[in-house]
Every structure is written in C-alpha cells, then in structure tokens.
Design a protein around this motif. Sequence first.
Motif, PDB file in Angstrom:
ATOM      1  N   ALA A 193      -5.729 127.978 -51.363  1.00 45.73           N
ATOM      2  CA  ALA A 193      -6.131 126.603 -51.666  1.00 45.73           C
ATOM      3  C   ALA A 193      -6.342 125.798 -50.393  1.00 45.73           C
ATOM      4  O   ALA A 193      -7.319 125.040 -50.271  1.00 45.73           O
ATOM      5  N   TYR A 194      -5.441 125.967 -49.435  1.00 44.42           N
ATOM      6  CA  TYR A 194      -5.581 125.201 -48.190  1.00 44.42           C
ATOM      7  C   TYR A 194      -6.839 125.619 -47.426  1.00 44.42           C
ATOM      8  O   TYR A 194      -7.626 124.769 -46.985  1.00 44.42           O
ATOM      9  N   LYS A 195      -7.048 126.918 -47.296  1.00 36.25           N
ATOM     10  CA  LYS A 195      -8.222 127.396 -46.564  1.00 36.25           C
ATOM     11  C   LYS A 195      -9.508 126.892 -47.200  1.00 36.25           C
ATOM     12  O   LYS A 195     -10.420 126.412 -46.506  1.00 36.25           O
ATOM     13  N   HIS A 196      -9.586 126.955 -48.521  1.00 33.32           N
ATOM     14  CA  HIS A 196     -10.858 126.636 -49.168  1.00 33.32           C
ATOM     15  C   HIS A 196     -11.022 125.158 -49.464  1.00 33.32           C
ATOM     16  O   HIS A 196     -12.152 124.697 -49.678  1.00 33.32           O
ATOM     17  N   ALA A 197      -9.949 124.392 -49.418  1.00 34.69           N
ATOM     18  CA  ALA A 197     -10.105 122.940 -49.395  1.00 34.69           C
ATOM     19  C   ALA A 197     -10.811 122.524 -48.109  1.00 34.69           C
ATOM     20  O   ALA A 197     -11.676 121.630 -48.116  1.00 34.69           O
ATOM     21  N   TYR A 243      -4.900 121.606 -59.059  1.00 34.19           N
ATOM     22  CA  TYR A 243      -4.910 122.903 -59.741  1.00 34.19           C
ATOM     23  C   TYR A 243      -3.797 123.806 -59.219  1.00 34.19           C
ATOM     24  O   TYR A 243      -3.218 124.595 -59.981  1.00 34.19           O
ATOM     25  N   LEU A 244      -3.467 123.694 -57.914  1.00 42.78           N
ATOM     26  CA  LEU A 244      -2.386 124.522 -57.377  1.00 42.78           C
ATOM     27  C   LEU A 244      -1.050 124.161 -58.030  1.00 42.78           C
ATOM     28  O   LEU A 244      -0.291 125.049 -58.458  1.00 42.78           O
ATOM     29  N   LEU A 245      -0.759 122.871 -58.131  1.00 45.59           N
ATOM     30  CA  LEU A 245       0.503 122.455 -58.738  1.00 45.59           C
ATOM     31  C   LEU A 245       0.522 122.773 -60.231  1.00 45.59           C
ATOM     32  O   LEU A 245       1.582 123.097 -60.790  1.00 45.59           O
TER      33      LEU A 245
END
Length: 645
Positions: A193-197, A243-245
């Motif tokens: 999630a962090y990379k693709h944010a 979405y991650l949470l």
Amino acid sequence: MSSTARPDRFRAFTPPIDVHVSRDVMVTLRDGVRLATDIYRPAQDGVPLQSPLPVLLERTPYDKLGVNHGDRTRDDPEPRSKPELAVEFVRGGYVVAIQDCRGRYASEGVFEKYLAEGEDGFDTIAWLVEQPWCDGRVGTFGLSYGAHAQSALACLAPPGLAAMFLDSGGFSSAYHSGIRQGGAFELKQATWAYKHALLSPATAADPIRRKALEAQDLKAWFKRMPWSDGVSPLSAAPEYEKYLLDQWRNGLFGPYWTQTGLYARGAYDVYSDVPMVHMSSWFDPYSLTATENYLGLTERKASPVKLVLGPWTHGQRSVTHAGDVDFGPEATLDGALAENYVALRLAWFDAWLKPSGGIDPLPPVKLFIMGGGSGRKTSDGRLDHGGRWRDETAWPPKASVMTDFFLRLDDDLSTTAPTEPEAFVEYVHDPLSPVPTIGGALASGAPVMEAGAFDQREDSRFFGCQAPYRALADRDDVLVFQTQPLAEDVEIVGPVTAELFVSSDCVDTDFTIKLIDVHPASQDYPDGFAMNLTHGILRARYRLSFDHESRFAPGDVYRIEIEAFPTANLFLRGHRIRLDVSSSNFPHFDVNPNSGEPEGYGRTPRPARNRIYVDATRPSRLLLPVTARRGVGPRSGAVDETEPA
C-alpha cells in the motif's frame, strides 16, 4: 514504477513496422469510468492488418508501459517492458490489449485494491469482443495482481473469455491465504500500500501529498503498530489507508471477504470453464491459492486445468535461487517448461485460441522437487540444495501418504507416538519481542522483509534482528522438534499441517509452525544450515471457525490445526526434519497482543505463557505428505553428522 519517471527506453519505446500501437484507448465501463488501454496489432509497414484475431488481455495496476522485475530470461537478466513483450505476442499471431486498472496511471476512477476487478474485467472483455479486429476470443495473462484480476473476472464468466494463464495469484480465498492467513494479517499488504500510494495518479498530481508520503520512515512505522485512521505512513493517501485498515480490522470471515475478487472458492460452480494454468512457487504467498484453485476447478470443469509449482520467489521464474539457497541449473522455467516464459504462454494460447490448435505444452501437474544437491556453498555464496522437475497427474501426487511425526518431550520429532501420561513444553510469547521473519513465502515486502530460503538465524539483513544474531533455535520463545539424522532419504510432496494440543494463560494468542530441512555441519557451513521450507500460523480465537471468535479459558487445553503452505522437498540421508513452534513471525504477520482486543486495535500487549502438550492423550503431531521414493538412492552429497566434510 511511476508513469512520470520511467526509464527512457520504456518512455521512448517505438514499435517496429510490423506492430501498430494505439495508446490510451479509453474503454468505458458500466459506471462511466474509463480505463486506459493500449492496443497492439499486427501491421504491415505500420498499417494495422484488418483480419480479426484472438486478443490477449493483461490488466495491471503496475503501469501498462512499465516493467516487472520477473520479466527476464535465464540468459538475459535485464527485464523487458510490457510494450516489448507485447510485440512478441503480436508476432505470435495475436492482438494484445494492456490496460491500467481503475484509479491507476492513465485510467480514471478511484483505486480500491482488488474489489473492482471482476466487473471492470467483465466490461473490458465485452468491449474487446465487439471490436472488428477481435475474432471473439480473449485470452488473459498476468502476474500477481494481474492474476488476481483474471480470477476476479472469471468468477463472473464473461462471454468471450477463452483461455487463461494465471501466474502467482488469483485468490481462492484472500482471507485464508494472501491477505490473512490463519486469521493473522499479512503485513505485505502494508508495504504494498505504501509503495503504490507513492505511485498513484493522485500522488503524481499533488506535490504536497508526494512530499508527505516520501517523508515517512516505513521501518519506523513497523515499530509503531497497530496503525489507525490518520496515524499511519499512509495518512496523506487516505484511500490507500482506508482499504488497508479495512483489511486489517476485518478479522472475521464474512461478507467483506466473499466479495468478487477475494473469494474464487465461492464462485467455482460458475467460474469460466476455459483452459487455464495456475502457476506459483514454493516461496510465493500464492502457492496455496494455486493448489486450491486447481483442486476446486479440476473437479468442476470440462476444460483442462493445469498446475505449475517451481522453487522460486514471487515471479522470479528465470533464476535458480530463492534467498540464500540455489536449486541448481534445472530450476528455471526456461529450458524446463519451454525456451522461456513468453514461449510457454504462446504455446499455451496457440493450443486453445488458434483455429488450427496446437500441442498442449503442459502435463496436468508440473512440480519442482527441492533437494538432492551437494550442500556446499556455490560460487555465488549460496547453499547448493539442488532439485529436479517432475510431471504428475494429480495434486497431491498419488504417491503422497500423510504421515505422522509426533512432537516429543525430549525435543524429538518421531513417527513413534508419545507414551507419557502427562507432558508439555512451554515458552513465553512477548509481543514486544517477536520472532523475526527470516524469509519464507511472501512478496512485496521491501524494504521490511525478504522472501526465500535462508539459514534460520538472525542477521543484520532482516528487520527486528539484533546482535549477536542468534540462531532462531536458541531463542527461549521458539520450541524446536527434530528427527535424528535420517538413515535414508525422505521425500515429501503436498500439503503440510500440524495438529497441536495447546493452552495459554491469555484469552487469545497465536501459534506458528515452520518446517525446516537441517543440513548437517560441513566445511562451508560449520554450524549446518537450517533451511526454511514452509510455515503457517493460527490466531487462537479462530480455532473453531473463522466466522466467529472463541476465546481461551486460561489453562484449559485445546486442539488446534495449523495449515502451512504446500511444499516439495527431498530430505537427504544425514539431514534432519525439523519443526519450529512459536507464537509470532513478524513482520510477515501482525503480532498478537494476547489481550483479546479487536483486530487492528491491540494497544495493551501482554506476555503469554503458552504450552504445547506432547503426551499419550494429547499427542501433538506434524503431518507430512511422504512419498514412495522413486529412484532415489543415497546421494554423494549426503553427509552424516558424524563425518567431517
């Protein structure tokens, strides 16, 4: 890779005169959102040919002009871009369509991971089959998310879908393997999630958002879990944080987890009946997905369903190693299944999409059996574990027999059941000092975790490890059960599970297992090499069912089952079969605080004193799929522990 920061050779890609490219053709979906699609067609002197042909579709969140690290060959380590690969498929007699998923790169809409791919893929195929250059047949391909996207649309059985090649993905059940496992949350979802944010269109368009994301120290955030709304490295990208949470906090198996795109199991009856390949690997997080999809679809479909399992990490099908272990020159897809990966897929689609047909290039099941190497250190500094390919007619192979290996009070792992009337071993699981993840079946974990096979000892390369970098077996919170040095080779191929009788002084805790091939001490490895093969986890509150919680009564004894990823390995004479039992594997999985708090909200961690019972009435055991040894004799590489090497 960002669309605004591609290497020049991808940005400046010029198609050859025998290929015509239409860039950013906008395909309108049922809700009005438009997805950017590049169409590659055979051409003569740059003019597209008019004859209708089968279409090969790839749907990706990773940039339709980008490059994947696995798209290399055995002979050329330089990965090729999607446009370059599309040219090869076009020259094979196909039209190729590569599409950015909703909310990614040149496509419109808002990205919500996995959940739009079914309908979006269905609508895209409906659009393709109406084009004059399509003959009405569409084949799909793609790695990882590209495989998830394929399976999602196949759950809706779109007219026109005619063949599939799913590589390392296609959730059978994302709750049970891929996003969660055994109820625990897979933290590769957080690193992804962090990379693709950072690579999202919204970030490319907003310098303030980009600066805020780039300022985050992801490793530092992994020491500050759990995250919450607005308090995470994703707070500047709220759609990714949301979405991650949602994934993290939805601990019970219910409606969230049965949505299209997350739960192929629930759609097997209506799933497209077309020729399909499910390919994965032993150090990929989707090997369980591949085997479940193969089993669930083979028994329901008339079309051929194939299974391929190699010794690789996620998508790395053209290299011989995974982590610190090498599997020999036969380990690559290249040369074993076809000349290279493009050639294999062309042969597959030719067999099912071309009017004249072709030869089916694959047996029902193609497996790589790890093991049989010298045990020495290669010139690249890796353990030579070796291995070989095998064709099978079924999964698990018919020769595999589930065999009990009992956990014993003296730390033995034995086919003889315990006789003690009462016996247990115990340890303390401290959530503030979890057992570090040393490789395994994971993906997208950088910069916090690394996939593959490694000696199971702490190392400065791995998150959470500290000097003096002990062997994991030396930790007080890791129980080790191992056989005596094997008197003969033992081969296992298939699923791996453990049945444990346990108790805890807490209302909830986790139990983990890890299967290890212990190479004996040698000149290259004076302390031996404890090579991880597979692992599993169970959050105790879900021991009865994943759709409701059942708390422990502290001190009571419970029977639990832990499912690991499948594997295939030859344990050589002189090696040991080892099972490690503990209660954490971090950062692969989130750490159980032992407090019973709701998923994703555990802020009051406490140590848990956990017991494993190993007596006559509570015989904890490991179940291994032992095969009849076919043509396997003593190896010159097998070193008895009593012999110097």
